[in-house]
Write a protein that holds these residues in place. Structure first.
Motif, PDB file in Angstrom:
ATOM      1  N   SER A 173     -96.769  15.392  25.485  1.00 35.37           N
ATOM      2  CA  SER A 173     -97.078  16.005  26.632  1.00 35.37           C
ATOM      3  C   SER A 173     -96.993  17.196  26.300  1.00 35.37           C
ATOM      4  CB  SER A 173     -95.425  16.788  27.675  1.00 35.37           C
ATOM      5  OG  SER A 173     -94.081  17.189  26.612  1.00 35.37           O
ATOM      6  N   LEU A 174     -96.799  18.164  25.218  1.00 33.41           N
ATOM      7  CA  LEU A 174     -97.785  19.774  24.992  1.00 33.41           C
ATOM      8  C   LEU A 174     -99.301  19.292  24.619  1.00 33.41           C
ATOM      9  CD1 LEU A 174     -94.450  20.810  23.131  1.00 33.41           C
ATOM     10  CD2 LEU A 174     -95.226  22.008  25.547  1.00 33.41           C
ATOM     11  N   THR A 175     -99.489  18.430  24.000  1.00 38.37           N
ATOM     12  CA  THR A 175    -100.518  18.607  23.161  1.00 38.37           C
ATOM     13  C   THR A 175    -101.560  18.516  24.840  1.00 38.37           C
ATOM     14  OG1 THR A 175    -101.346  15.868  23.990  1.00 38.37           O
ATOM     15  CG2 THR A 175    -100.149  16.895  21.967  1.00 38.37           C
ATOM     16  N   THR A 176    -102.733  19.440  24.160  1.00 39.08           N
ATOM     17  CA  THR A 176    -103.879  20.016  24.905  1.00 39.08           C
ATOM     18  C   THR A 176    -105.301  19.279  24.397  1.00 39.08           C
ATOM     19  OG1 THR A 176    -104.243  21.808  24.708  1.00 39.08           O
ATOM     20  CG2 THR A 176    -102.458  21.156  25.655  1.00 39.08           C
ATOM     21  N   GLY A 177    -106.097  19.841  25.736  1.00 37.63           N
ATOM     22  CA  GLY A 177    -108.007  19.486  25.163  1.00 37.63           C
ATOM     23  C   GLY A 177    -107.924  17.538  25.117  1.00 37.63           C
ATOM     24  N   GLY A 178    -108.580  17.655  24.434  1.00 40.15           N
ATOM     25  CA  GLY A 178    -109.412  16.042  24.301  1.00 40.15           C
ATOM     26  C   GLY A 178    -109.318  15.929  22.980  1.00 40.15           C
ATOM     27  N   ALA A 179    -110.146  14.022  22.616  1.00 39.77           N
ATOM     28  CA  ALA A 179    -109.239  13.454  20.753  1.00 39.77           C
ATOM     29  C   ALA A 179    -109.720  14.427  19.813  1.00 39.77           C
ATOM     30  CB  ALA A 179    -109.828  12.914  20.804  1.00 39.77           C
ATOM     31  N   ALA A 180    -111.220  15.607  19.971  1.00 43.71           N
ATOM     32  CA  ALA A 180    -111.859  16.365  19.232  1.00 43.71           C
ATOM     33  C   ALA A 180    -111.465  17.337  19.234  1.00 43.71           C
ATOM     34  CB  ALA A 180    -113.586  15.885  18.613  1.00 43.71           C
ATOM     35  N   ASN A 181    -110.627  18.253  19.776  1.00 47.16           N
ATOM     36  CA  ASN A 181    -109.834  19.049  20.079  1.00 47.16           C
ATOM     37  C   ASN A 181    -109.056  19.808  19.129  1.00 47.16           C
ATOM     38  OD1 ASN A 181    -109.487  22.217  21.081  1.00 47.16           O
ATOM     39  ND2 ASN A 181    -108.869  21.865  23.431  1.00 47.16           N
ATOM     40  N   PRO A 182    -109.461  20.456  18.035  1.00 44.10           N
ATOM     41  CA  PRO A 182    -109.334  21.074  16.637  1.00 44.10           C
ATOM     42  C   PRO A 182    -107.525  22.000  17.556  1.00 44.10           C
ATOM     43  CG  PRO A 182    -110.735  22.157  16.910  1.00 44.10           C
ATOM     44  CD  PRO A 182    -111.097  21.364  18.110  1.00 44.10           C
ATOM     45  N   LYS A 183    -107.622  22.330  18.855  1.00 46.37           N
ATOM     46  CA  LYS A 183    -106.948  23.156  18.614  1.00 46.37           C
ATOM     47  C   LYS A 183    -105.249  21.905  19.800  1.00 46.37           C
ATOM     48  CE  LYS A 183    -108.423  27.549  18.914  1.00 46.37           C
ATOM     49  NZ  LYS A 183    -109.212  28.521  20.053  1.00 46.37           N
ATOM     50  N   GLN A 184    -105.910  20.995  19.803  1.00 45.93           N
ATOM     51  CA  GLN A 184    -104.775  19.818  20.935  1.00 45.93           C
ATOM     52  C   GLN A 184    -103.981  20.319  20.008  1.00 45.93           C
ATOM     53  OE1 GLN A 184    -106.514  16.049  19.909  1.00 45.93           O
ATOM     54  NE2 GLN A 184    -105.304  15.281  22.326  1.00 45.93           N
ATOM     55  N   TYR A 185    -103.002  19.635  18.914  1.00 50.05           N
ATOM     56  CA  TYR A 185    -101.907  20.660  18.420  1.00 50.05           C
ATOM     57  C   TYR A 185    -101.312  21.664  18.194  1.00 50.05           C
ATOM     58  CZ  TYR A 185    -101.866  14.967  18.742  1.00 50.05           C
ATOM     59  OH  TYR A 185    -101.973  13.920  18.528  1.00 50.05           O
ATOM     60  N   GLN A 186    -101.609  22.737  18.794  1.00 54.66           N
ATOM     61  CA  GLN A 186    -101.667  24.275  18.498  1.00 54.66           C
ATOM     62  C   GLN A 186     -99.936  24.537  18.939  1.00 54.66           C
ATOM     63  OE1 GLN A 186    -103.933  26.971  19.003  1.00 54.66           O
ATOM     64  NE2 GLN A 186    -102.353  29.021  19.649  1.00 54.66           N
ATOM     65  N   HIS A 187     -99.301  23.665  20.386  1.00 55.77           N
ATOM     66  CA  HIS A 187     -98.422  23.992  21.323  1.00 55.77           C
ATOM     67  C   HIS A 187     -97.309  22.973  20.689  1.00 55.77           C
ATOM     68  CE1 HIS A 187    -100.927  25.631  24.589  1.00 55.77           C
ATOM     69  NE2 HIS A 187    -100.687  26.285  24.069  1.00 55.77           N
ATOM     70  N   PRO A 188     -97.555  21.961  20.166  1.00 48.29           N
ATOM     71  CA  PRO A 188     -96.337  21.044  19.371  1.00 48.29           C
ATOM     72  C   PRO A 188     -96.172  22.200  18.148  1.00 48.29           C
ATOM     73  CG  PRO A 188     -98.158  19.262  20.393  1.00 48.29           C
ATOM     74  CD  PRO A 188     -98.610  21.131  20.477  1.00 48.29           C
ATOM     75  N   ALA A 189     -97.646  22.470  17.441  1.00 48.33           N
ATOM     76  CA  ALA A 189     -96.748  23.116  15.770  1.00 48.33           C
ATOM     77  C   ALA A 189     -95.833  24.042  16.546  1.00 48.33           C
ATOM     78  CB  ALA A 189     -98.336  23.781  15.756  1.00 48.33           C
ATOM     79  N   ILE A 190     -96.149  25.185  17.403  1.00 43.68           N
ATOM     80  CA  ILE A 190     -95.442  25.925  17.806  1.00 43.68           C
ATOM     81  C   ILE A 190     -93.761  25.790  18.354  1.00 43.68           C
ATOM     82  CG2 ILE A 190     -94.913  27.611  19.520  1.00 43.68           C
ATOM     83  CD1 ILE A 190     -98.094  28.445  19.649  1.00 43.68           C
ATOM     84  N   PHE A 191     -93.870  24.494  18.621  1.00 43.33           N
ATOM     85  CA  PHE A 191     -92.718  23.910  19.016  1.00 43.33           C
ATOM     86  C   PHE A 191     -91.693  23.670  17.461  1.00 43.33           C
ATOM     87  CE2 PHE A 191     -90.344  19.876  20.396  1.00 43.33           C
ATOM     88  CZ  PHE A 191     -89.096  20.199  20.673  1.00 43.33           C
ATOM     89  N   VAL A 192     -92.161  23.027  17.283  1.00 39.91           N
ATOM     90  CA  VAL A 192     -91.534  22.896  16.188  1.00 39.91           C
ATOM     91  C   VAL A 192     -91.405  24.229  15.126  1.00 39.91           C
ATOM     92  CG1 VAL A 192     -92.003  21.836  13.458  1.00 39.91           C
ATOM     93  CG2 VAL A 192     -93.197  20.796  15.547  1.00 39.91           C
ATOM     94  N   GLY A 193     -92.181  25.201  15.083  1.00 40.11           N
ATOM     95  CA  GLY A 193     -91.650  25.722  14.233  1.00 40.11           C
ATOM     96  C   GLY A 193     -90.707  26.824  14.667  1.00 40.11           C
ATOM     97  N   VAL A 194     -90.108  26.243  16.507  1.00 43.97           N
ATOM     98  CA  VAL A 194     -89.131  27.330  16.968  1.00 43.97           C
ATOM     99  C   VAL A 194     -88.275  26.691  16.761  1.00 43.97           C
ATOM    100  CG1 VAL A 194     -88.136  28.053  19.279  1.00 43.97           C
ATOM    101  CG2 VAL A 194     -90.503  28.490  18.835  1.00 43.97           C
ATOM    102  N   CYS A 195     -88.236  25.008  17.108  1.00 44.68           N
ATOM    103  CA  CYS A 195     -86.997  24.095  16.641  1.00 44.68           C
ATOM    104  C   CYS A 195     -86.139  25.093  15.254  1.00 44.68           C
ATOM    105  CB  CYS A 195     -87.256  22.876  16.408  1.00 44.68           C
ATOM    106  SG  CYS A 195     -87.720  22.590  18.296  1.00 44.68           S
ATOM    107  N   TYR A 196     -87.134  24.732  14.277  1.00 47.15           N
ATOM    108  CA  TYR A 196     -86.439  24.740  12.379  1.00 47.15           C
ATOM    109  C   TYR A 196     -85.769  26.323  12.649  1.00 47.15           C
ATOM    110  CZ  TYR A 196     -87.677  20.211  11.137  1.00 47.15           C
ATOM    111  OH  TYR A 196     -88.378  18.991  10.281  1.00 47.15           O
ATOM    112  N   PHE A 197     -86.414  26.994  13.399  1.00 44.76           N
ATOM    113  CA  PHE A 197     -85.791  28.378  12.809  1.00 44.76           C
ATOM    114  C   PHE A 197     -84.410  28.811  13.690  1.00 44.76           C
ATOM    115  CE2 PHE A 197     -85.384  32.906  15.176  1.00 44.76           C
ATOM    116  CZ  PHE A 197     -85.583  33.668  13.691  1.00 44.76           C
TER     117      PHE A 197
END
Length: 465
Positions: free
Chosen positions: A385-409
């Motif tokens: 649900s945090l993914t954004t943009g279309g299938a070819a958008n290189p920033k599509q998974y920026q929000h999931p990556a931030i979410f992962v970082g916060v969870c581990y911290f």
């Protein structure tokens, strides 16, 4: 012979379930630290291959379902929920599984789990509607994994003490077989379709699980673990809840990485096979990284290694995943993530023993697995649900990556608090003259919050943590 082994080879464990409430002090129990325990490690290694290793291949099915709109009306959240059910549906009932182990024996429970897992994956290949997939690849497979995993995993600490974390690391590296499942099932999927990939996977897992059942052996008659559904002492333990919270946060981050990397790679413009290659690198990293963290966990303490792995996972999720814009960067992140982010499977078992002791280990593990299941079920849905943009958008998974970082911290912060609590409890036990060599009966000690706060920055405690 195989069925005779299933029927009769575990009768002692059924009796152990009836006598598990007898008091046994840790000092009176001898832990072999090897011997047949290494065969048990090998059996559990195969078990991790057939369960969590095979389950990592869901990443390629997820990408295929999304790409081809396989089931009419299904959304990306539906497929995320199915992946979450695979991880969490069965372990949600960990306390009931623990009771069944004591009632019928661990091999009997694993035998049922073997059949349920096979049925879930095999029947999923005939699914024609979305709800079929929910029940088979989601719920049925999830229950099969739980009925296999919990009885097998709880046996490892019975065989090891000084090498306990190393043994858990070697066992959990079996999920590194996801490399073979991802690449192998991707090839089958491309040539014959996802249905034959599912059928092939189901028979591979069935074969491995038969070997596991033949080799597995318990020492419960010596340990006399608790098989109760509810244990008031466990549920009132601050330390156990901190360990469970760590597991919840870590699994949220780990599942996000596990299920997203294949589709993330494709969002950069690469092929499905290249996506499966990147996803499989997580498994390769786990194969080498988990034994290393196990070795270091025995040397420096599981809590310390858990803190280090959590903070490094947070750092690399933000520093490597977000800026990744090509295949090489994605592969590099996948390898690092596999080596570090999945150490929850190495750390938590040793943490549970450290907090609640060997007799209550299965109850502590059950509580942790129930909490883990909530993260496993909700994690994929949150991430997708945090993914954004279309299938070819290189920033599509920026929000999931931030979410992962916060969870581990945050999981690392939780372990720092748990470490302070363990140090405070050890000091109280020592001052009260209730200090045992292993400290496995210290769960009854009440620790004031002020002592926990006072030990947050403590460099070294009276016992390895």
């Amino acid at each position: 012979m195989f069925f005779k082994n299933i029927r009769n080879g575990d009768n002692a464990d059924v009796e152990e379930g009836k006598t598990s409430q007898h008091s046994v002090t840790p000092a009176s129990v001898e832990i072999p630290d090897g011997g047949y325990g290494w065969v048990v490690v090998f059996a559990n290694f195969l078990l991790f291959i057939s369960t969590w290793g095979s389950n990592t291949s869901y990443a390629i099915y997820l990408a295929d379902y999304l790409r081809n709109d396989t089931f009419s009306g299904a959304t990306k959240l539906d497929y995320g929920a199915i992946g979450g059910l695979t991880f969490g549906a069965g372990v949600l009932f960990a306390h009931l599984i623990n009771f069944l182990i004591g009632k019928f024996g661990f091999k009997q429970v694993m035998f049922v789990g073997m059949l349920v897992q096979f049925a879930g994956v095999f029947i999923a290949s005939y699914a024609t509607k979305l709800w079929h997939l929910y029940l088979t690849q989601g719920v049925l497979q999830g229950f099969g994994l739980a009925l296999l995993f919990m009885p097998g995993f709880t046996i490892i600490p019975q065989w090891f003490k000084r090498k306990r974390v190393l043994a858990l690391g070697l066992v959990s590296s079996g999920s590194g077989s996801g490399l073979l499942f991802n690449l192998g099932m991707q090839k089958v999927l491309e040539r014959f379709g996802y249905k034959w990939a599912l059928r092939t996977q189901s028979f591979i897992c069935l074969f491995l699980n038969i070997i596991v059942l033949i080799l597995m052996k318990s020492r419960s008659k010596h340990i006399k673990p608790s098989y109760k559904i509810y244990d008031k002492v466990i549920f009132q333990s601050f330390g156990m809840w901190m360990a469970a919270l760590y597991q919840f946060l870590a699994i949220l981050g780990y599942i996000a990485i596990l299920y997203c990397l294949s589709s993330f790679t494709q969002s950069l413009g690469y092929t499905p096979f290249q996506g499966s290659l990147v996803s499989s690198m997580v498994s390769l990293g786990a194969f080498f990284g988990r034994p290393l963290f196990g070795f270091l966990g025995d040397k420096f303490g599981p809590v310390h290694m858990g803190i280090i792995s959590s903070m490094l996972s947070a750092l690399f999720s933000l520093a490597l995943w977000i800026p990744a814009r090509n295949l090489a960067a994605a592969v590099a992140f996948a390898l690092v993530a596999g080596a570090i982010c999945g150490t929850i499977w190495v750390i938590f078992g040793a943490l549970a023993v450290r907090v609640v002791g060997m007799q209550r280990f299965q109850m502590g593990l059950a509580l942790g697995l129930v909490v883990l299941s909530t993260g496993s079920i909700t994690g994929p849905v949150i991430t997708i649900s945090l993914t954004t943009g279309g299938a070819a958008n290189p920033k599509q998974y920026q929000h999931p990556a931030i979410f992962v970082g916060v969870c581990y911290f945050v999981s690392g912060i939780v372990l720092i608090v748990l470490r302070a609590w363990l140090i405070a409890r050890d000091e109280i036990a020592l001052s009260d003259g209730d200090y045992l060599k292993e400290g496995e009966m210290d769960i009854h000690i009440s620790v004031p919050p002020s002592k926990v706060i006072a030990n947050l920055m403590r460099i070294k405690g009276p016992r390895k943590t």
